[in-house]
Design a protein around this motif. Structure first.
Motif, mmCIF file in Angstrom:
data_model
loop_
_atom_site.group_PDB
_atom_site.id
_atom_site.type_symbol
_atom_site.label_atom_id
_atom_site.label_comp_id
_atom_site.label_asym_id
_atom_site.label_seq_id
_atom_site.Cartn_x
_atom_site.Cartn_y
_atom_site.Cartn_z
ATOM 1 N N SER A 85 -5.872 4.517 1.538
ATOM 2 C CA SER A 85 -6.025 3.830 2.728
ATOM 3 C C SER A 85 -6.779 2.512 2.493
ATOM 4 O O SER A 85 -6.555 1.463 2.736
ATOM 5 N N GLU A 86 -8.004 2.951 2.019
ATOM 6 C CA GLU A 86 -8.875 1.903 2.058
ATOM 7 C C GLU A 86 -8.435 0.864 0.770
ATOM 8 O O GLU A 86 -8.529 -0.338 1.046
ATOM 9 N N ASN A 87 -8.128 1.312 -0.196
ATOM 10 C CA ASN A 87 -7.437 0.350 -1.239
ATOM 11 C C ASN A 87 -6.242 -0.433 -0.857
ATOM 12 O O ASN A 87 -5.983 -1.583 -1.147
ATOM 13 N N ALA A 88 -5.476 0.306 0.097
ATOM 14 C CA ALA A 88 -4.318 -0.402 0.714
ATOM 15 C C ALA A 88 -4.694 -1.694 1.461
ATOM 16 O O ALA A 88 -4.344 -2.916 1.600
ATOM 17 N N VAL A 89 -5.970 -1.576 2.329
ATOM 18 C CA VAL A 89 -6.379 -2.530 3.125
ATOM 19 C C VAL A 89 -7.231 -3.610 2.137
ATOM 20 O O VAL A 89 -6.965 -4.904 2.501
ATOM 21 N N VAL A 90 -8.037 -3.205 1.083
ATOM 22 C CA VAL A 90 -8.392 -4.084 0.284
ATOM 23 C C VAL A 90 -7.455 -4.778 -0.501
ATOM 24 O O VAL A 90 -7.545 -6.254 -0.317
ATOM 25 N N VAL A 91 -6.223 -4.402 -0.773
ATOM 26 C CA VAL A 91 -5.370 -5.222 -1.414
ATOM 27 C C VAL A 91 -4.452 -5.963 -0.489
ATOM 28 O O VAL A 91 -4.391 -7.406 -0.910
ATOM 29 N N ALA A 92 -4.191 -5.788 0.895
ATOM 30 C CA ALA A 92 -3.655 -6.515 1.851
ATOM 31 C C ALA A 92 -4.547 -7.760 2.263
ATOM 32 O O ALA A 92 -4.002 -8.529 2.416
ATOM 33 N N VAL A 93 -5.752 -7.303 2.344
ATOM 34 C CA VAL A 93 -6.691 -8.486 2.764
ATOM 35 C C VAL A 93 -6.872 -9.326 1.682
ATOM 36 O O VAL A 93 -6.836 -10.577 1.780
ATOM 37 N N SER A 94 -6.946 -8.964 0.517
ATOM 38 C CA SER A 94 -7.493 -9.805 -0.607
ATOM 39 C C SER A 94 -6.339 -10.648 -1.067
ATOM 40 O O SER A 94 -6.511 -12.004 -1.472
ATOM 41 N N ALA A 95 -5.112 -9.947 -1.243
ATOM 42 C CA ALA A 95 -4.123 -10.382 -1.868
ATOM 43 C C ALA A 95 -2.842 -11.239 -0.969
ATOM 44 O O ALA A 95 -1.926 -11.973 -1.396
ATOM 45 N N LEU A 96 -3.066 -10.720 0.190
ATOM 46 C CA LEU A 96 -2.036 -11.311 1.271
ATOM 47 C C LEU A 96 -2.794 -12.424 2.161
ATOM 48 O O LEU A 96 -2.340 -13.435 2.486
ATOM 49 N N LEU A 97 -3.789 -11.784 2.992
ATOM 50 C CA LEU A 97 -4.409 -12.420 4.043
ATOM 51 C C LEU A 97 -5.016 -13.671 3.611
ATOM 52 O O LEU A 97 -4.918 -14.702 4.312
ATOM 53 N N TRP A 98 -6.012 -13.615 2.573
ATOM 54 C CA TRP A 98 -6.736 -14.590 1.976
ATOM 55 C C TRP A 98 -5.757 -15.770 1.698
ATOM 56 O O TRP A 98 -6.105 -16.786 2.117
ATOM 57 N N PRO A 99 -4.890 -15.811 0.787
ATOM 58 C CA PRO A 99 -4.036 -16.872 0.440
ATOM 59 C C PRO A 99 -3.332 -17.423 1.414
ATOM 60 O O PRO A 99 -3.093 -18.560 1.740
ATOM 61 N N PHE A 100 -2.799 -16.512 2.495
ATOM 62 C CA PHE A 100 -2.206 -16.937 3.685
ATOM 63 C C PHE A 100 -3.209 -17.821 4.592
ATOM 64 O O PHE A 100 -2.777 -19.200 4.943
#
Length: 668
Positions: free
Chosen positions: A192-207
């Motif tokens: 679950s922690e890594n899911a948030v890591v990936v969602a924030v880093s690879a999706l939210l930040w570029p967006f």
């Protein structure tokens, strides 16, 4: 588990960050790209608010409490909009067809997200791996704490470390989001922690980077794709913060920061197009401050720092206009008054956010630090020359256009904060300037990429404008003044935008990946090492396996004695069994020091046994003396390390895996 199997958890994390906030954004009057842009800010604000409200009213943390608070806030927002109907000026649609705008946004997202996915997922390894670094002991245990207690309040999350505290503030949005993912996907805290890591880093930040640039330059294809591609091209952020610390709450706050700055762009009218009305902008400013503060307060400090050029420019502009118009004493006095009030409020808030932490020493010379900012070699890392060259073009574009000087000023502020962190010695000025960031050069270096990306995107916009103007002049000469038939991306011309976005995304992501590869490869190796069980800085694979069985070997009401310096506190995150310390700091109190000193050799009825009985300490995890930090404080737990080496130790071996051992205490 592989990453394809972890995809549902990543998708859930992304949906939780976007959908509830989108509903609130629409209720507040946002439309088009603005409603999407404000969604993560609103969602994180709602998560933070739901956690606090749930803590106050004893409402357990979960999807119900999140959606309940979302529904209430959305209802209030809808009623306010109805009340103000006709009193706010409408916002004109975007100057291009929606297909053009979204083609550019998606092109940028593909470019940036692909770069980050391709580096981050192999570096982490398996979805169940975790960063074996100092701060992650707290983060993992905090997620477990929320799951166990149902309390996700930022006002009380610190009670995990200090149970006797009434108010124990620790920003909890990151941990609350990870706990929600765990609840909804039935995954453990690590996945679950890594899911948030990936969602924030690879999706939210570029967006977020793309949306900030969209608000500044408008719906232009090349600038938005450049913003997306470069968001995945800096090794310093988001990659380095995922290894150093790891600073997960900071990663979330910095990924939200571009969206908070987008609100300021709207408020100060420094974008090419108006995208939100005043009521919506002020509403989102409140939401942005709340979201940043409840994610990591130094996100608010960063927003304050970057607001200075905008506020100063607005004040000087108004003062100059009133003086030139000979407006009289009262209008000029009011301008002076709001300027002084703004400065005073800034200083009060800035001072309130300072932290009493001052252990960093200078690590770079002034010449090196300036070179770091110019070339991207922050803290001595790899160059980011594509971004540096494009940012230089952006600076020249701003100077040529005589518009957008605040962007250069913000870039200089980020650079100055970094220089202070790595060059100056400890003192009052250093503490006042960067105290909100623990005076940590890593946190401050991570602020530099944002405005490098913005400058580079402005440079791309300037380049397109220059080329278009040049082509028009040539075409005008050849056609005796007739307007050239250059595509404007309207109507069916939107197909050109889609094609251009796809080609540019591929070309730019390839260019950035190749040129920035040394720095990206180096940080990927760092992440890989910190997420590995070899050498296992926090715990080894044997120790992890042993802790995975604690829910069947240790009763629920028992507390396990652990040395926090050898990874023992992670027993709580892994199994839910309570431990004597949940993190390395704060250190043990007097009672725990006594227990950790001679529990295994004590006698029934002795003070140590009485204390152990009071705290329910009946088991010991013995992981030897391989410490995550070789501090002298690690030696304060002789009863919990190499237990059988202590003469007269009265213990019973319950379970073991390799050199890792679980003992039951028989001394008492």
């Amino acid at each position: 588990m592989n990453w394809w199997q972890a995809f549902p958890a990543i998708a859930v994390a992304a949906l939780l960050m976007f959908l509830p906030g989108f509903v609130l954004a629409r209720a507040l009057g946002a439309k088009g790209f603005a409603s999407a842009a404000m969604s993560p800010l609103a969602s994180c604000g709602l998560i933070g608010l739901a956690g606090v409200v749930g803590g106050l009213f004893r409402l357990g943390w979960g999807l119900f409490s999140y959606l309940l608070v979302t529904a209430i806030c959305t209802g209030v927002a809808f009623l306010l909009r109805r009340f103000l109907s006709g009193r706010v000026s409408p916002v004109a649609p975007a100057s291009v067809a929606p297909a053009v705008q979204w083609a550019a946004i998606l092109g940028g997202m593909v470019a940036g997200s692909t770069l980050i996915f391709n580096r981050l997922l192999p570096a982490i390894g398996q979805p169940g791996n975790f960063a074996q670094v100092y701060d992650n002991i707290f983060h993992l245990n905090a997620i477990r704490y929320i799951l166990e207690t149902g309390n996700a309040s930022s006002l009380t999350l610190g009670r995990m470390l200090s149970p006797e505290s009434g108010i124990a503030i620790y920003p909890s949005v990151w941990h609350s989001l990870a706990a929600l993912v765990a609840q909804l996907t039935n995954n453990d805290v690590f996945v679950s922690e890594n899911a948030v890591v990936v969602a924030v880093s690879a999706l939210l930040w570029p967006f977020a980077c793309i949306m900030l640039v969209r608000g500044i330059v408008g719906p232009r294809v090349l600038p938005l794709v450049v913003a997306g591609a470069l968001s995945g091209g800096f090794w310093m952020f988001p990659f380095q913060l995922l290894q150093w610390g790891p600073l997960y709450p900071n990663t979330l706050a910095y990924s939200l920061l571009p969206l908070a700055l987008l609100v300021l762009v709207g408020l100060f009218r420094v974008g090419r197009e108006r995208f939100l009305d005043d009521f919506s902008l002020w509403s989102f400013l409140v939401i942005a401050v709340a979201a940043l503060f409840l994610s990591q307060p130094n996100g608010v400090t960063a927003l304050l720092a970057f607001s200075v050029p905008l506020i100063a420019a607005a004040w000087f502009s108004q003062m100059r206009a009133r003086i030139r118009a000979k407006a009289g004493f009262r209008p000029i006095a009011l301008t002076v008054l709001w300027g002084v009030a703004s400065a005073a409020a800034f200083l009060v808030v800035w001072q309130a956010l300072l932290l009493d932490f001052d252990s960093w020493k200078p690590s770079r010379t002034l010449e090196q630090a300036v070179g770091d900012v110019a070339t991207g070699t922050l803290l001595g890392g790899g160059e980011t020359m594509v971004a540096s060259v494009a940012a230089l073009v952006g600076i020249l574009t701003i100077i040529w256009r005589r518009r957008g000087g605040w962007i250069i000023a913000c870039a200089l502020i980020a650079a100055a904060l970094y220089v202070v962190a790595v060059v100056m010695y400890q003192g009052r000025f250093r503490h006042f300037t960067i105290g909100s960031w623990y005076q940590d050069p890593y946190r401050l270096a991570a602020l530099v990429p944002l405005f490098m990306i913005v400058l580079a995107s402005v440079g791309a916009d300037g380049l397109v404008s220059a080329v278009r103007g040049w082509l028009r002049r040539i075409a005008a000469k050849r056609s005796s003044g007739r307007r050239p038939g250059l595509p404007e991306f309207r109507g069916s011309g939107a197909l050109y935008a889609v094609a251009a976005a796809a080609i540019l995304a591929l070309a730019l992501s390839t260019l950035v990946d190749r040129v920035h590869s040394p720095g990206l490869a180096a940080v990927s190796t760092k992440i890989k090492n910190s997420y590995s069980f070899v050498p296992g800085w926090a715990v080894s694979s044997d120790e992890f396996a042993l802790m995975s069985r604690l829910d069947s070997t240790v009763p629920k009401d028992a507390v396990i004695g652990v040395n926090p310096f050898n990874g023992g506190p992670l027993a709580y995150a892994i199994s839910g069994r309570h431990v004597t310390q949940y993190h390395i700091s704060p250190g043990p109190d007097a009672d725990l020091r006594k227990i950790a000193m001679d529990l295994t050799t004590s006698q029934k009825g002795a003070e140590t046994c009485q204390l152990a009985e009071k705290e329910h300490v009946r088991y010991i995890l013995d992981f030897g003396r391989f410490y995550i930090l070789n501090f002298v404080e690690a030696q304060a737990y002789p009863a919990f390390d190499n237990v059988l080496a202590t003469p007269g130790a009265k213990v019973e071996l319950v379970d073991h895996q390799g050199a890792a051992k679980l003992y039951k205490v028989n001394a008492c």
